[in-house]
Design a protein around this motif. Structure first.
Motif, short mmCIF file in Angstrom:
data_model
loop_
_atom_site.label_atom_id
_atom_site.label_comp_id
_atom_site.label_asym_id
_atom_site.label_seq_id
_atom_site.Cartn_x
_atom_site.Cartn_y
_atom_site.Cartn_z
N GLY A 264 31.10 38.48 41.00
CA GLY A 264 31.58 37.34 40.05
C GLY A 264 32.90 37.44 39.31
O GLY A 264 33.40 36.37 39.31
N SER A 265 33.28 38.73 39.06
CA SER A 265 34.62 38.77 38.52
C SER A 265 35.57 38.27 39.23
O SER A 265 36.69 37.86 38.81
CB SER A 265 34.56 40.10 38.25
OG SER A 265 34.08 40.70 37.11
N SER A 266 35.50 38.65 40.79
CA SER A 266 36.64 37.96 41.56
C SER A 266 36.64 36.68 41.57
O SER A 266 37.99 36.00 41.72
CB SER A 266 36.28 38.52 42.90
OG SER A 266 35.03 37.62 43.25
N SER A 267 35.60 35.69 41.10
CA SER A 267 35.74 34.44 41.22
C SER A 267 36.86 33.83 39.98
O SER A 267 37.48 33.26 39.98
CB SER A 267 34.52 33.80 40.88
OG SER A 267 33.87 34.11 39.78
N HIS A 268 36.41 34.50 38.71
CA HIS A 268 37.25 34.08 37.47
C HIS A 268 38.82 34.66 37.51
O HIS A 268 39.58 34.01 37.21
CB HIS A 268 36.64 34.37 36.17
CG HIS A 268 36.49 35.74 35.87
ND1 HIS A 268 35.33 36.37 35.82
CD2 HIS A 268 37.49 36.91 35.50
CE1 HIS A 268 35.50 37.67 35.51
NE2 HIS A 268 36.70 38.06 35.19
N GLY A 393 34.26 39.18 47.25
CA GLY A 393 34.32 38.06 46.47
C GLY A 393 35.66 37.48 46.58
O GLY A 393 35.67 36.18 46.74
N MET A 394 36.95 38.17 46.63
CA MET A 394 38.09 37.59 46.67
C MET A 394 38.13 36.75 48.04
O MET A 394 38.95 35.83 47.86
CB MET A 394 39.15 38.79 46.74
CG MET A 394 39.17 39.51 45.31
SD MET A 394 39.65 38.20 44.08
CE MET A 394 41.48 38.22 44.15
N ILE A 395 37.66 37.40 48.93
CA ILE A 395 37.82 36.53 50.37
C ILE A 395 37.09 35.23 50.31
O ILE A 395 37.50 34.20 50.61
CB ILE A 395 37.14 37.55 51.68
CG1 ILE A 395 38.17 38.74 51.75
CG2 ILE A 395 37.11 36.67 52.85
CD1 ILE A 395 37.47 39.73 52.81
N ALA A 400 36.68 29.32 49.25
CA ALA A 400 35.87 28.15 48.43
C ALA A 400 36.80 27.33 47.61
O ALA A 400 36.52 26.11 47.42
CB ALA A 400 34.88 28.88 47.49
N LEU A 401 37.97 28.04 46.83
CA LEU A 401 38.68 27.29 46.04
C LEU A 401 39.80 26.42 46.45
O LEU A 401 40.15 25.36 45.96
CB LEU A 401 39.54 28.23 45.18
CG LEU A 401 38.95 29.14 44.02
CD1 LEU A 401 39.82 30.40 43.69
CD2 LEU A 401 38.53 28.03 43.03
N PRO A 406 37.39 24.97 40.52
CA PRO A 406 37.22 26.23 39.85
C PRO A 406 35.97 26.43 39.13
O PRO A 406 35.37 27.52 39.25
CB PRO A 406 38.34 26.51 38.73
CG PRO A 406 39.55 25.55 39.32
CD PRO A 406 38.76 24.50 39.97
N LEU A 407 35.53 25.38 38.50
CA LEU A 407 33.96 25.56 37.65
C LEU A 407 32.90 25.71 38.78
O LEU A 407 32.14 26.62 38.66
CB LEU A 407 34.05 24.26 36.88
CG LEU A 407 32.58 24.14 36.11
CD1 LEU A 407 32.46 25.31 35.32
CD2 LEU A 407 32.40 22.72 35.51
#
Length: 474
Positions: A264-268, A393-395, A400-401, A406-407
């Motif tokens: 989850g941290s990778s997403s924000h 997550g970063m990959i 996905a972005l 972002p939300l």
């Protein structure tokens, strides 16, 4: 006559001697945290400076991604082997050489000719990633030996405070340092921070690592004894790492939640620059910097509260604090991308930072209740899960972005952490209900049963936290 654990009540100066010993160990730990904070500043400084340098050197954004991937992969591998290293070497030597290695590789980068800069950058990513994990695991797993079992929550909170302050200073100053004095000076400054930390470690007597669990292995439960034997047999370090989690079934779910939280941290982290650009395309760095500064204030504020709570009660926040903190933190990060007014978003960032600080102290303190023979393996495996979660997550998040807001991306990433956290909280609640009532009440038997291994290591009973009770039974 005093026991091996300390003077008895019959000794007239027993209390004052214990107080003096505690004061000395805490003073030494504060010096160590100061050195750690300095090196953490260098870590966060080079996180920005090196990424900018990689992009400027190669001219490709893909190279920055590769650099980060190699760094995370190195940390992943280091997490798998650090438990075995702690069984063979002292925590002090691992912490010392981890800083020497990082300082040395920065010097190699500074002196590398232009034709070898790309190779030097890859070497930097490997060494920085691996040594950062080695230092962190050696530090966290050795805190009970350094300051005492009853002061581990205070020590964890202090070290997290130092790192949070270093993160703000590193991120805030990186752009200024690079723009004013250039990359070479920034790398020299970075190297100096690792040298300072190495000198601090070299000058202090630091317990932990090799020999820390020898007595525990002789006196502890059969699982701990088995872990010690396997920890000392080179090729069998992997089973020992998983044995550390099998020794406390609830702990395996806790580490898994930590890995999902890293996902989850990778997403924000990936979504913040994009969201900031949508708010102010002309100056996107303002929102990102302000968000992390407010987040850090919340984190530091939480550490102050935790330190005072621990000092006053002698308790840690426990596994429930980790579960609830993860839910609050993840929900706050989702809300941060919901388009609220800036004043509301600042409050959300403050809450996210405070919850993040709570979860880290609770999680670290909880793993430290394991026997010394298994603690290093558990922290190493935890670091592996965290690096894996963040790297994967970063990959996925980067892909996905390109298609979703972002939300939405942060929502499903941190939403997964909330789901696993709820499962973890239900598991802890079930364990507590299953504990039989004893002389000390419903929690009494649980506290004693859950701390059998801890008592074998520390030679003293629970100080009031329920960490052992929450993971003692399957």
């Amino acid at each position: 006559m005093g026991s091996a654990d300390g003077p008895t009540a019959e000794e007239p100066d027993g209390g004052s001697r214990k107080t003096r010993d505690t004061a000395v160990s805490e003073r030494r730990f504060r010096f160590l945290v100061a050195g750690y904070a300095v090196s953490s500043y260098g870590t966060f400084l080079n996180m920005v400076a090196l990424n900018l340098f990689v992009y400027e050197t190669t001219g490709r954004a893909l190279a920055m991604g590769l650099f980060m991937a190699v760094r995370l992969a190195s940390g992943f591998v280091a997490g798998l082997v650090v438990g075995g290293l702690l069984a063979r070497f002292s925590a002090k030597s691992i912490m010392l050489w981890a800083n020497v290695g990082q300082g040395a590789i920065m010097l190699v980068l500074i002196l590398a000719p232009d034709s070898l800069v790309t190779g030097a950058l890859m070497a930097v990513s490997v060494v920085i990633g691996a040594c950062g994990t080695l230092f962190m695991v050696a530090l966290r797993s050795s805190i009970p030996e350094m300051v005492g079992e009853d002061r581990r929550a205070w020590a964890n909170s202090l070290s997290i405070t130092g790192r949070s302050m270093a993160m703000v200073a590193g991120f805030a100053s990186a752009g200024v340092v690079v723009s004013l004095v250039g990359y070479t000076a920034a790398f020299l400054l970075d190297m100096a921070t690792f040298v300072i930390c190495a000198v601090t470690v070299a000058l202090l007597p630091i317990a932990g690592g090799k020999g820390a669990g020898s007595e525990a292995g002789a006196a502890g439960a059969s699982g701990a004894g088995k872990g010690e034997k396997e920890a000392k047999s080179g090729p069998r370090w992997r089973p020992v790492a998983f044995l550390a989690l099998a020794a406390a079934p609830g702990l395996g779910l806790m580490v898994a939640l930590r890995g999902v939280d890293a996902f989850g941290s990778s997403s924000h982290n990936a979504a913040l620059p994009i969201y900031s650009t949508s708010l102010d395309a002309s100056n996107p760095a303002v929102f990102v910097s302000a968000f992390w500064c407010v987040w850090a204030l919340g984190n530091i504020g939480a550490q102050q509260v935790i330190q005072r709570y621990s000092q006053r009660t002698g308790k840690t926040v426990g596994a429930l604090g980790f579960g609830y903190g993860t839910v609050v933190m993840s929900a706050a990060f989702i809300a941060a991308f919901a388009g609220f007014p800036l004043a509301v978003t600042a409050v959300i960032a403050l809450i996210a930072g405070a919850a993040d600080g709570l979860t880290e102290v609770a999680y670290t303190s909880h793993l430290q209740t394991l026997p010394a023979t298994l603690r290093g393996h558990a922290f190493g495996l935890s670091a592996t899960f965290e690096n894996l979660g963040f790297g994967v997550g970063m990959i996925l998040v980067a892909a996905a972005l390109d298609r979703f807001s972002p939300l939405a991306v942060v929502g499903w990433s941190h939403g997964a952490a909330i789901v696993v956290a709820v499962v973890f909280l239900l598991r802890v609640a079930a364990l507590r209900r299953a504990e039989p009532a004893g002389p000390m009440g419903p929690a009494g038997g649980a506290g004693r049963a859950g701390l059998r291994k801890e008592e074998a290591v520390e030679g003293r009973p629970d100080r009031g936290d329920r960490d052992g009770a929450e993971v003692s039974r399957g």
